[in-house]
Write a protein that holds these residues in place. Structure first.
Motif, mmCIF file in Angstrom:
data_model
loop_
_atom_site.group_PDB
_atom_site.id
_atom_site.type_symbol
_atom_site.label_atom_id
_atom_site.label_comp_id
_atom_site.label_asym_id
_atom_site.label_seq_id
_atom_site.Cartn_x
_atom_site.Cartn_y
_atom_site.Cartn_z
ATOM 1 N N ALA A 54 5.403 12.515 -20.790
ATOM 2 C CA ALA A 54 5.912 13.850 -21.120
ATOM 3 C C ALA A 54 7.071 13.763 -22.106
ATOM 4 C CB ALA A 54 6.344 14.575 -19.847
ATOM 5 N N ALA A 55 7.931 12.751 -21.937
ATOM 6 C CA ALA A 55 9.061 12.583 -22.855
ATOM 7 C C ALA A 55 8.582 12.251 -24.257
ATOM 8 C CB ALA A 55 9.997 11.495 -22.333
ATOM 9 N N PHE A 56 7.558 11.374 -24.361
ATOM 10 C CA PHE A 56 7.040 11.023 -25.686
ATOM 11 C C PHE A 56 6.378 12.236 -26.338
ATOM 12 C CE2 PHE A 56 3.616 9.629 -28.478
ATOM 13 C CZ PHE A 56 4.313 8.801 -29.334
ATOM 14 N N ASP A 57 5.598 12.978 -25.583
ATOM 15 C CA ASP A 57 4.922 14.158 -26.140
ATOM 16 C C ASP A 57 5.930 15.185 -26.640
ATOM 17 O OD1 ASP A 57 2.526 12.960 -25.522
ATOM 18 O OD2 ASP A 57 2.202 14.102 -23.672
ATOM 19 N N PHE A 58 7.088 15.288 -25.970
ATOM 20 C CA PHE A 58 8.132 16.220 -26.409
ATOM 21 C C PHE A 58 8.637 15.839 -27.798
ATOM 22 C CE2 PHE A 58 12.557 17.440 -26.867
ATOM 23 C CZ PHE A 58 12.604 18.738 -26.396
ATOM 24 N N GLN A 59 8.915 14.543 -28.013
ATOM 25 C CA GLN A 59 9.408 14.106 -29.318
ATOM 26 C C GLN A 59 8.343 14.318 -30.398
ATOM 27 O OE1 GLN A 59 12.541 13.318 -28.643
ATOM 28 N NE2 GLN A 59 12.018 13.239 -26.460
ATOM 29 N N ARG A 60 7.094 13.969 -30.073
ATOM 30 C CA ARG A 60 6.019 14.112 -31.058
ATOM 31 C C ARG A 60 5.866 15.563 -31.484
ATOM 32 N NH1 ARG A 60 -0.422 12.408 -30.290
ATOM 33 N NH2 ARG A 60 -1.099 13.247 -32.317
ATOM 34 N N ALA A 61 5.866 16.482 -30.504
ATOM 35 C CA ALA A 61 5.701 17.900 -30.829
ATOM 36 C C ALA A 61 6.851 18.405 -31.694
ATOM 37 C CB ALA A 61 5.600 18.719 -29.536
ATOM 38 N N ALA A 62 8.089 17.969 -31.377
ATOM 39 C CA ALA A 62 9.250 18.421 -32.149
ATOM 40 C C ALA A 62 9.174 17.942 -33.590
ATOM 41 C CB ALA A 62 10.533 17.938 -31.487
ATOM 42 N N LEU A 63 8.701 16.722 -33.817
ATOM 43 C CA LEU A 63 8.569 16.205 -35.181
ATOM 44 C C LEU A 63 7.444 16.896 -35.940
ATOM 45 C CD1 LEU A 63 9.157 12.407 -34.509
ATOM 46 C CD2 LEU A 63 10.540 13.840 -36.016
ATOM 47 N N GLU A 64 6.320 17.062 -35.292
ATOM 48 C CA GLU A 64 5.185 17.686 -35.981
ATOM 49 C C GLU A 64 5.476 19.142 -36.321
ATOM 50 O OE1 GLU A 64 1.927 16.844 -33.363
ATOM 51 O OE2 GLU A 64 1.497 14.907 -34.340
ATOM 52 N N LEU A 76 0.115 5.647 -28.174
ATOM 53 C CA LEU A 76 0.412 7.016 -27.767
ATOM 54 C C LEU A 76 0.510 7.201 -26.257
ATOM 55 C CD1 LEU A 76 -1.844 8.941 -30.317
ATOM 56 C CD2 LEU A 76 0.585 8.363 -30.489
ATOM 57 N N ASP A 77 0.211 6.181 -25.472
ATOM 58 C CA ASP A 77 0.315 6.325 -24.024
ATOM 59 C C ASP A 77 0.699 4.976 -23.426
ATOM 60 O OD1 ASP A 77 -2.051 4.865 -24.231
ATOM 61 O OD2 ASP A 77 -3.318 6.607 -23.891
ATOM 62 N N MET A 82 4.919 4.268 -28.463
ATOM 63 C CA MET A 82 5.702 4.107 -29.690
ATOM 64 C C MET A 82 4.867 4.587 -30.858
ATOM 65 S SD MET A 82 6.083 2.182 -32.645
ATOM 66 C CE MET A 82 5.169 0.690 -32.311
ATOM 67 N N ALA A 83 5.502 5.241 -31.821
ATOM 68 C CA ALA A 83 4.778 5.721 -33.004
ATOM 69 C C ALA A 83 5.751 5.881 -34.162
ATOM 70 C CB ALA A 83 4.082 7.049 -32.713
ATOM 71 N N ASN A 84 5.199 5.805 -35.395
ATOM 72 C CA ASN A 84 5.939 6.095 -36.617
ATOM 73 C C ASN A 84 5.430 7.400 -37.217
ATOM 74 O OD1 ASN A 84 7.663 3.686 -36.927
ATOM 75 N ND2 ASN A 84 5.699 2.606 -37.069
ATOM 76 N N PHE A 85 6.370 8.179 -37.779
ATOM 77 C CA PHE A 85 6.047 9.444 -38.430
ATOM 78 C C PHE A 85 6.598 9.407 -39.852
ATOM 79 C CE2 PHE A 85 6.132 10.135 -33.922
ATOM 80 C CZ PHE A 85 5.130 11.061 -33.657
ATOM 81 N N THR A 86 5.986 10.187 -40.754
ATOM 82 C CA THR A 86 6.435 10.172 -42.145
ATOM 83 C C THR A 86 6.506 11.582 -42.708
ATOM 84 O OG1 THR A 86 6.051 9.200 -44.332
ATOM 85 C CG2 THR A 86 4.098 9.915 -43.089
ATOM 86 N N SER A 87 7.404 11.757 -43.690
ATOM 87 C CA SER A 87 7.550 13.007 -44.428
ATOM 88 C C SER A 87 8.286 12.719 -45.718
ATOM 89 C CB SER A 87 8.316 14.044 -43.590
ATOM 90 O OG SER A 87 8.599 15.204 -44.354
ATOM 91 N N HIS A 88 7.660 13.037 -46.878
ATOM 92 C CA HIS A 88 8.294 12.884 -48.185
ATOM 93 C C HIS A 88 8.865 11.482 -48.393
ATOM 94 C CE1 HIS A 88 8.135 17.261 -47.635
ATOM 95 N NE2 HIS A 88 8.141 17.350 -48.969
ATOM 96 N N GLY A 89 8.134 10.468 -47.951
ATOM 97 C CA GLY A 89 8.542 9.092 -48.158
ATOM 98 C C GLY A 89 9.450 8.525 -47.084
ATOM 99 N N VAL A 91 10.417 7.469 -43.154
ATOM 100 C CA VAL A 91 9.706 6.960 -41.975
ATOM 101 C C VAL A 91 10.636 7.044 -40.776
ATOM 102 C CG1 VAL A 91 8.674 4.937 -40.880
ATOM 103 C CG2 VAL A 91 8.197 5.432 -43.281
ATOM 104 N N VAL A 92 10.142 7.610 -39.680
ATOM 105 C CA VAL A 92 10.904 7.730 -38.437
ATOM 106 C C VAL A 92 10.102 7.080 -37.317
ATOM 107 C CG1 VAL A 92 11.680 9.342 -36.657
ATOM 108 C CG2 VAL A 92 12.231 9.781 -39.041
ATOM 109 N N ASN A 93 10.786 6.220 -36.542
ATOM 110 C CA ASN A 93 10.157 5.556 -35.405
ATOM 111 C C ASN A 93 10.613 6.204 -34.106
ATOM 112 O OD1 ASN A 93 10.636 3.232 -33.167
ATOM 113 N ND2 ASN A 93 8.742 2.855 -34.291
ATOM 114 N N VAL A 94 9.677 6.435 -33.198
ATOM 115 C CA VAL A 94 9.962 7.021 -31.889
ATOM 116 C C VAL A 94 9.404 6.104 -30.813
ATOM 117 C CG1 VAL A 94 9.596 8.978 -30.349
ATOM 118 C CG2 VAL A 94 9.873 9.367 -32.800
ATOM 119 N N SER A 95 10.210 5.783 -29.813
ATOM 120 C CA SER A 95 9.728 4.993 -28.677
ATOM 121 C C SER A 95 10.339 5.548 -27.400
ATOM 122 C CB SER A 95 10.090 3.515 -28.846
ATOM 123 O OG SER A 95 11.491 3.341 -28.843
ATOM 124 N N VAL A 96 9.612 5.388 -26.303
ATOM 125 C CA VAL A 96 10.067 5.839 -24.987
ATOM 126 C C VAL A 96 9.847 4.700 -23.999
ATOM 127 C CG1 VAL A 96 9.818 7.531 -23.139
ATOM 128 C CG2 VAL A 96 9.528 8.247 -25.517
#
Length: 872
Positions: A54-64, A76-77, A82-89, A91-96
């Motif tokens: 639930a904590a990871f899904d919260f971060q993912r939703a906020a970024l998307e 993703l589970d 852990m996952a990496n996200f990107t926007s305009h070059g 890169v953000v890493n998220v881990s729980v």
């Protein structure tokens, strides 16, 4: 498939990064507990109620929701998504992770690597990619390590990266507000190979550094750069920043101000502020450069405006001849003062600085004094140094009228044959001597003497190491306690031994035999001066770097009346009561932190000798002498100090060094005292284990499977028991059994993770808390729980050679380093409960008493012998 936009762009500024994603304002899960002093643009670490998914899904939703896209190769589970996200070059890493010390909590980490892909940075020809990820990349080559390092540093300099500090085998570089960590090292397990690693991160500020500075230190959480420049050259440094900051749109608001310190304030069109503070110290110019946003400046000015208004309201009525000071002049004065503040609202000024404040000429003397006083009070309050009322020590009784209560008479405390420099000091309440015996021999001597006198050893408080030359043993009899501390017992030198505790009777002591007697104020030697605030520096151990951010200092007379300076440094905040505790007694860093295994540094500077204790990355390090350098500049109002090693020293086969500076305001130690606690106890939110506010002498020990907290509090046992019953029930612990007799009430509880026990006692007129939590779920998962009716030993080898550990008469062979670093590799041996003999070839045998259901760790250590401790 989503890919990173690799359109060529300049490395991002802090403003550009914040426009894409500002982690200072990123949404948090309800109930979040932030890690660190302040939130940063590019990094956010916090603990929050779980579960993990639930904590990871919260971060993912906020970024998307903010337009960030998920990159491939995400996890993703599972237990640690852990996952990496990107926007305009970018890169953000998220881990729980589920390994929070808080019950039913998880740890969320979000890191912005910026808009520079490490894989696009220059490397020497012929290297091979070992692995490549969006935020870091690693290469391997067979070229010489030193030549490879020189080539890497040269390539990055040619590419426009500015040197920004570093260590033995790594360098930091900066371009705009992107920090690059470049590491070049030879792997000890793969001879002939050199590894290169690049990693990037987004900074919250872009603070340049002069090119001829050898070792700059930048702390992003404080947006603060610190360095020492050779020579007293404030004009040269000011000229450098005038030019560099002008290129970023900053302008100085005045010429350099002051004689020492010397300050310059810079502003930009957005209303942000940059401060340059320079102090002259030992033929050095000590420099601090700090960045403040317009919002941070406004918050500081609001605090000062409130203080000025209060001062005007409380000032005596002006005479008819007094001139009225226009409000704009008061505001101008406040702004000048605010421009000298640091640490996001924590003043770097002492009372002398406030006295020098340039006030309007027509300001009445009464109002000027009130304003200075109010500003000084605000400075102290913002630092957390507001004075507390002093308690009067209880008057002592004549020992002739005091009955025997089981304590040892000071003159009857035995010392080993051959002991020298023996002192039985009633002022410091210590028996002190020096001995040629090894630490273990001194400990054995006291074990025999104390046992005959009816005292029992406290196993959890025993640690003695002949190789490191120090140790400690605790003894108790009922509510009484005596501690043995062995220091500096190195080869060719004498051990210094301190025997202390409430179990020793001194002339003038009151009777402590009855629990119904009033609490007596301790008569330990009070600190003459104490201080608390921020510090700058790091501990380097192996490949890791640990920042020291918080400092305490106590200056008290030593046993020979010469002043002894005690520095306590840590990356985590100290407890709320730390300043009070350190003013009254010589506490350890763990007592002042009340936290599990913090990375910390404890320094004692006595005459020309400096000794150091460090707990870092799981290792306890203790040494002193010429290896440690210390410089101190002290007045009655302030202390400046630098403590460092001039080169790395190998400790447990890893290079160890540190360099820390403090600059703290001092206050009289006798002006700080703790208020006694009564009913209505409240939770101390700054601790990782449940404890009420107002506790002292707090210590923690254990492992991931079993943790024990010990502390004292000035409160009745019934009130402490009521506090724990209420708070444990809120946290999902269910009471199994209790013992409410007046002598030693106890409580046993069960929860989702395992078992909890609470035991209360009395010591020195206070309630003694012993809280133990066993994480049975994790212990069973890692197979460290013995079968019913049995016990277990976990054998490990921290040496680089194959060894045998003999348990009773049975030998167990362990490969080099097996279980020495990773407990999952330890050899698990089931044993019968009771006493067992443990021996490593070439070392003396040791005995452990393992009860049923318990698991002890046994680690063979370099130099011979074993380290034993209960892990479950």
């Amino acid at each position: 498939m989503v890919a990173i936009d690799d359109t060529p762009r300049p490395p991002a500024s802090a403003a550009e990064a914040a426009e894409r994603l500002d982690l200072r304002t990123f949404p948090l899960i309800e109930g979040a507990k932030i890690s660190g002093d302040r939130r940063q643009i590019g990094q956010l670490i916090y603990e929050a109620p779980g579960p993990v998914q639930a904590a990871f899904d919260f971060q993912r939703a906020a970024l998307e929701e903010r337009g960030w896209q998920l990159l491939p190769d995400a996890r993703l589970d599972g237990d640690d998504p852990m996952a990496n996200f990107t926007s305009h070059g970018f890169v953000v890493n998220v881990s729980v992770s589920g390994f929070s010390q808080l019950p039913n909590h998880v740890i969320i980490s979000i890191h912005n690597h910026g808009n520079v892909l490490p894989g696009t940075l220059p490397v020497p020809a012929g290297v091979e990619v070992l692995y490549a990820m969006p935020g870091n990349v690693s290469y391997v080559t067979t070229d010489d390590t030193e030549q490879t390092a020189d080539a890497v540093w040269d390539l990055l300099l040619r590419d426009g990266w500015q040197p920004y500090g570093g260590g033995q085998d790594f360098r930091w570089f900066k371009k705009n507000a992107i920090l690059l960590t470049a590491n070049v090292m030879a792997h000890p397990a793969q001879p002939g190979k050199t590894f290169i690693t690049y990693a990037t991160e987004q900074l919250s500020a872009d603070i340049p550094v002069p090119p001829d500075v050898a070792d700059p230190r930048y702390t992003d959480s404080m947006k603060r750069l610190h360095f020492d420049h050779v020579g007293e050259v404030p004009d040269v440094i000011a000229a450098f920043y005038n030019g560099e900051l002008a290129n970023q749109g900053w302008q100085p608001t005045s010429e350099p101000v002051g004689d020492d310190p010397i300050s310059v304030v810079y502003r930009n069109d957005a209303g942000d502020m940059m401060t340059l503070d320079m102090k002259l110290f030992n033929n050095l110019t000590r420099v601090d450069v700090e960045h403040f946003t317009a919002a941070e400046v406004a918050a500081m000015e609001a605090k000062l405006a409130e203080a000025a208004t209060l001062a005007q309201q409380e000032s005596p009525e002006q005479s008819e001849n007094d001139s009225t000071v226009p409000p704009d002049q008061i505001a101008e004065t406040i702004s000048k003062f605010a421009a000298q503040l640091g640490d996001g609202g924590i003043p770097d000024l002492n009372l002398q600085d406030v006295e020098k404040l340039d006030l309007p000429d027509n300001l009445p003397d009464e109002l000027a004094n009130e304003l200075r006083s109010a500003l000084s009070d605000v400075a102290n309050q913002l630092k957390g140094n507001a004075p507390v009322a002093t308690e009067s020590p209880a008057e002592s009784q004549d020992t002739a009228d005091a009955p025997d209560d089981g304590r040892l008479l000071a003159e009857k405390v035995a010392v080993p044959d051959g002991a020298t420099d023996i002192e039985r000091d009633p002022d410091s309440e210590m028996v002190i001597f020096r001995s040629d015996l090894k630490a273990s021999e001194i400990a054995d001597f006291f074990r025999k003497k104390m046992t005959v006198a009816g005292w029992g050893e406290i196993a959890d408080e025993t640690f003695v190491d002949d190789e490191l030359g120090f140790g400690g043993v605790g003894f108790e009899k009922g509510d009484l306690y005596i501690n043995l501390s062995i220091q500096n017992g190195k080869p060719n030198s004498k051990s210094r031994v301190l025997v202390m505790g409430d179990g020793i009777r001194w002339p003038g002591d009151e009777d402590l035999a009855s629990d119904d007697s009033e609490a007596m104020e301790e008569e330990t030697v009070p600190a003459q001066f104490v201080g608390q605030g921020a510090c700058e520096g790091t501990i380097d151990y192996g490949d890791e770097k640990f920042e020291m951010k918080h400092a305490l200092v106590a200056i008290r007379p030593g046993y020979d009346e010469k002043p002894v300076t005690h520095l306590y440094l840590c990356g985590q905040p100290f407890t709320e009561s730390a300043l009070s505790v350190i003013a009254r007694e010589d506490a350890s860093t763990f007592d002042l932190l009340g936290s599990d295994f913090p990375n910390c540094l404890e320094v004692t500077i006595e005459d020309s000798y400096t000794s150091v204790f460090a707990y870092v990355d799981g290792a306890s390090i203790n040494y002193g002498g010429d290896e440690v350098k210390s410089n101190i500049k002290k007045t009655d109002q302030r202390i400046e100090a630098r403590v460092h090693t001039d080169k790395p020293h190998d400790v447990f086969d890893k290079p160890f060094r540190f360099d820390v500076t403090i600059d703290l305001e001092l206050k009289p130690g006798t002006a700080v005292a703790s208020e006694p606690m009564t009913a209505g106890l409240a939770v101390d939110d700054g601790q990782s284990m449940l404890v009420p506010r107002g506790t002292s002498e707090m210590s923690m020990s254990g492992s991931p499977y079993k943790k024990t907290l010990r502390a004292l509090i000035e409160a009745e046992q019934a009130d402490v028991m009521a506090f724990y019953r209420d708070e444990l029930e809120k946290r999902g612990w269910h009471e199994d059994a209790s013992n409410d007799d007046g002598a030693s009430p106890s409580l046993s509880c069960s929860g989702d993770e395992g078992k909890l026990t609470l035991e209360l006692g009395r010591r020195r007129g206070q309630t003694m808390i012993t809280l133990t939590v066993r994480n049975e779920t994790l212990a069973r998962e890692h197979k460290v729980v013995p079968p019913n009716g049995k016990a277990m030993l976990m054998l490990g080898n921290a040496t680089e050679a194959e060894i045998e550990i003999t348990i009773d008469d049975k030998a167990h062979r362990l490969a080099a380093e097996q279980g020495g670093r990773d407990p999952s590799d330890a050899l698990k041996v089931q044993i019968e409960p009771g006493k067992h003999t443990i021996k490593v070839a070439g070392s003396d045998a040791e005995n452990v008493d393992v009860p049923a259901g318990a698991t002890w760790g046994v680690i063979a250590i370099p130099g011979g012998g074993v380290f034993t401790d209960q892990v479950y």
